[in-house]
Write a protein that holds these residues in place. Structure first.
Motif, PDB file in Angstrom:
ATOM      1  N   GLY A   1      -0.393  -5.419  -8.192  1.00 11.96           N
ATOM      2  CA  GLY A   1      -0.762  -5.770  -6.819  1.00 11.96           C
ATOM      3  C   GLY A   1      -0.619  -4.605  -5.863  1.00 11.96           C
ATOM      4  N   ASP A   2       0.006  -3.514  -6.316  1.00  7.58           N
ATOM      5  CA  ASP A   2       0.113  -2.318  -5.483  1.00  7.58           C
ATOM      6  C   ASP A   2      -1.219  -1.563  -5.448  1.00  7.58           C
ATOM      7  N   VAL A   3      -1.423  -0.809  -4.390  1.00  7.72           N
ATOM      8  CA  VAL A   3      -2.605   0.041  -4.234  1.00  7.72           C
ATOM      9  C   VAL A   3      -2.119   1.402  -3.739  1.00  7.72           C
ATOM     10  N   ILE A   4      -2.691   2.481  -4.260  1.00  5.20           N
ATOM     11  CA  ILE A   4      -2.376   3.808  -3.746  1.00  5.20           C
ATOM     12  C   ILE A   4      -3.595   4.356  -3.011  1.00  5.20           C
ATOM     13  N   MET A   5      -3.363   4.938  -1.842  1.00  5.49           N
ATOM     14  CA  MET A   5      -4.423   5.565  -1.060  1.00  5.49           C
ATOM     15  C   MET A   5      -4.181   7.064  -1.022  1.00  5.49           C
ATOM     16  N   VAL A   6      -5.226   7.826  -1.296  1.00  3.18           N
ATOM     17  CA  VAL A   6      -5.147   9.285  -1.285  1.00  3.18           C
ATOM     18  C   VAL A   6      -6.314   9.838  -0.484  1.00  3.18           C
ATOM     19  N   GLY A   7      -6.162  11.072  -0.022  1.00  2.00           N
ATOM     20  CA  GLY A   7      -7.241  11.717   0.703  1.00  2.00           C
ATOM     21  C   GLY A   7      -8.141  12.485  -0.237  1.00  2.00           C
ATOM     22  N   SER A   8      -9.367  12.770   0.210  1.00  6.53           N
ATOM     23  CA  SER A   8     -10.263  13.577  -0.607  1.00  6.53           C
ATOM     24  C   SER A   8      -9.842  15.041  -0.539  1.00  6.53           C
TER      25      SER A   8
ATOM     26  N   VAL B   1       0.846  -1.187   0.000  1.00  7.71           N
ATOM     27  CA  VAL B   1       0.000   0.000   0.000  1.00  7.71           C
ATOM     28  C   VAL B   1       0.883   1.238   0.000  1.00  7.71           C
ATOM     29  N   THR B   2       0.649   2.124  -0.958  1.00  7.47           N
ATOM     30  CA  THR B   2       1.323   3.421  -0.993  1.00  7.47           C
ATOM     31  C   THR B   2       0.339   4.471  -0.511  1.00  7.47           C
TER      32      THR B   2
ATOM     33  N   LEU C   1      -1.252   6.522 -13.576  1.00  6.81           N
ATOM     34  CA  LEU C   1      -1.154   5.294 -12.793  1.00  6.81           C
ATOM     35  C   LEU C   1      -1.996   4.185 -13.403  1.00  6.81           C
ATOM     36  N   ASP C   2      -1.551   2.948 -13.228  1.00  4.04           N
ATOM     37  CA  ASP C   2      -2.381   1.814 -13.624  1.00  4.04           C
ATOM     38  C   ASP C   2      -2.526   0.834 -12.459  1.00  4.04           C
ATOM     39  N   VAL C   3      -2.488   1.370 -11.229  1.00 12.33           N
ATOM     40  CA  VAL C   3      -2.762   0.573 -10.035  1.00 12.33           C
ATOM     41  C   VAL C   3      -4.053   1.106  -9.411  1.00 12.33           C
ATOM     42  N   PRO C   4      -4.782   0.283  -8.648  1.00 10.62           N
ATOM     43  CA  PRO C   4      -6.015   0.742  -8.022  1.00 10.62           C
ATOM     44  C   PRO C   4      -5.772   1.921  -7.089  1.00 10.62           C
TER      45      PRO C   4
ATOM     46  N   SER D   1       5.144   9.097 -11.723  1.00  7.25           N
ATOM     47  CA  SER D   1       5.677   8.156 -12.709  1.00  7.25           C
ATOM     48  C   SER D   1       7.077   7.686 -12.349  1.00  7.25           C
ATOM     49  N   ARG D   2       7.826   8.509 -11.614  1.00  6.90           N
ATOM     50  CA  ARG D   2       9.198   8.132 -11.235  1.00  6.90           C
ATOM     51  C   ARG D   2       9.230   7.089 -10.122  1.00  6.90           C
ATOM     52  N   LEU D   3       8.151   6.953  -9.391  1.00  5.95           N
ATOM     53  CA  LEU D   3       8.114   5.962  -8.312  1.00  5.95           C
ATOM     54  C   LEU D   3       7.965   4.566  -8.914  1.00  5.95           C
ATOM     55  N   PRO D   4       8.600   3.560  -8.307  1.00  5.12           N
ATOM     56  CA  PRO D   4       8.415   2.186  -8.806  1.00  5.12           C
ATOM     57  C   PRO D   4       7.031   1.654  -8.426  1.00  5.12           C
ATOM     58  N   TRP D   5       6.361   1.005  -9.370  1.00  2.00           N
ATOM     59  CA  TRP D   5       5.043   0.412  -9.154  1.00  2.00           C
ATOM     60  C   TRP D   5       5.053  -1.032  -9.641  1.00  2.00           C
ATOM     61  N   HIS D   6       4.266  -1.873  -8.959  1.00  8.10           N
ATOM     62  CA  HIS D   6       4.173  -3.281  -9.331  1.00  8.10           C
ATOM     63  C   HIS D   6       2.706  -3.702  -9.342  1.00  8.10           C
TER      64      HIS D   6
END
Length: 293
Positions: free
Chosen positions: A248-255, A151-152, A277-280, A241-246
């Motif tokens: 199965g990763d998920v990103i959480m953001v605030g409203s 989780v990011t 991004l192409d992660v949930p 885009s510079r961060l590594p993503w795989h």
């Protein structure tokens, strides 16, 4: 724990179910796969008339059965058909009725470029939901990943950051997956006065990342995998885009800070992230910790 999946018999609906399965398996939750029909095409009356309404309701039941047939045996899933003038309102009502902790939807539909193209229902949910909304990017159904890998949590210093961090910590503990904290301070235009001093801006961002890391560690078991970094780049899109993503990763953001209490609103930073991004993505209401409804 229960997760509501907003379902349509479309590729986007299949993406939502696939993400729901992944999250449910990771969190030990049950799935409630829901279809919302408009009132003039709703559930058949007690006395059948053989009209279009009955046929559509029957078809909705068949679509839901097909969706559930694709859910693995290790995930408990239920199906529901409800009636509402608004699909988003119908899903929110189902969340309340079932006592669900989040709603999962597919991002396909038109509105943004990239892996996400948010339709009107998803946009409405992101403006009105009182629980976190998980959005599945296009093609999630094609992934073989069974569980969340990491989780990011993308955090800044504005109102609601603490709520978001707490939600991310709880999710990582429940799923037993690593937490990566990403400070957005260096990208925040409100610190424009520091733009002329790159070293000062980076130091502020690093300090923010360190504080977030220490706060997260206080709520996590000793030895739990948690890291912190700073998002840097010419723009939000470039930095993410510079961060590594795989897979199965998920990103959480605030409203957005413009959102009403206990409601979601997809802010400009999150919207920019969606373009690359192409992660949930999971969007968390500002006052999720205080939600008692």
């Amino acid at each position: 724990m229960r997760l509501v999946v907003g379902y349509l018999a479309t590729p986007g609906g299949a993406d939502a179910v696939a993400l729901g399965v992944r999250l449910a398996r990771s969190l030990g939750a049950e799935l409630d796969v829901c279809m919302v029909l408009p009132p003039d095409r709703g559930v058949p009356a007690m006395v059948p008339t053989g009209g279009y309404e009955e046929l559509l309701a029957e078809q909705a039941g068949e679509w839901l059965n097909e969706a559930l047939a694709g859910v693995p045996d290790d995930v408990v899933a239920h199906s529901h058909v409800s009636v509402s003038d608004s699909t988003a309102d119908g899903l929110i009502n189902e969340v309340k009725r079932l006592g669900a902790q989040a709603v999962v939807v597919g991002g396909s539909g038109g509105g943004l470029a990239g892996s996400y193209s948010l339709g009107s229902v998803v946009n409405e949910l992101l403006h009105s939901a009182h629980v976190p909304v998980a959005v599945a990017p296009k093609g999630t159904r094609l992934s073989a990943v069974e569980r969340v890998r990491e989780v990011t949590c993308a955090i800044g210093e504005r109102a609601g950051a603490g709520t978001l961090l707490n939600a991310a910590v709880r999710a990582c503990k429940a799923a037993d997956v690593p937490l990566r904290l990403v400070s957005l301070v260096a990208l925040d235009p409100m610190f424009g006065s520091l733009r002329g001093d790159a070293d000062a801006l980076r130091e502020r961002a690093m300090g923010h990342a360190r504080r977030a890391l220490e706060e997260a560690k206080e709520s996590l078991p000793e030895g739990f995998s948690v890291t912190a970094t700073v998002a840097e780049g010419a723009s939000v899109e470039d930095a993410v885009s510079r961060l590594p993503w795989h897979d199965g990763d998920v990103i959480m953001v605030g409203s957005s800070r413009l959102a009403a209490p206990r409601r979601l609103f997809l802010g400009s930073t999150a919207a920019k992230m969606l373009r690359v991004l192409d992660v949930p993505m999971v969007v968390v209401p500002r006052t999720a910790d205080k939600e008692t409804a």
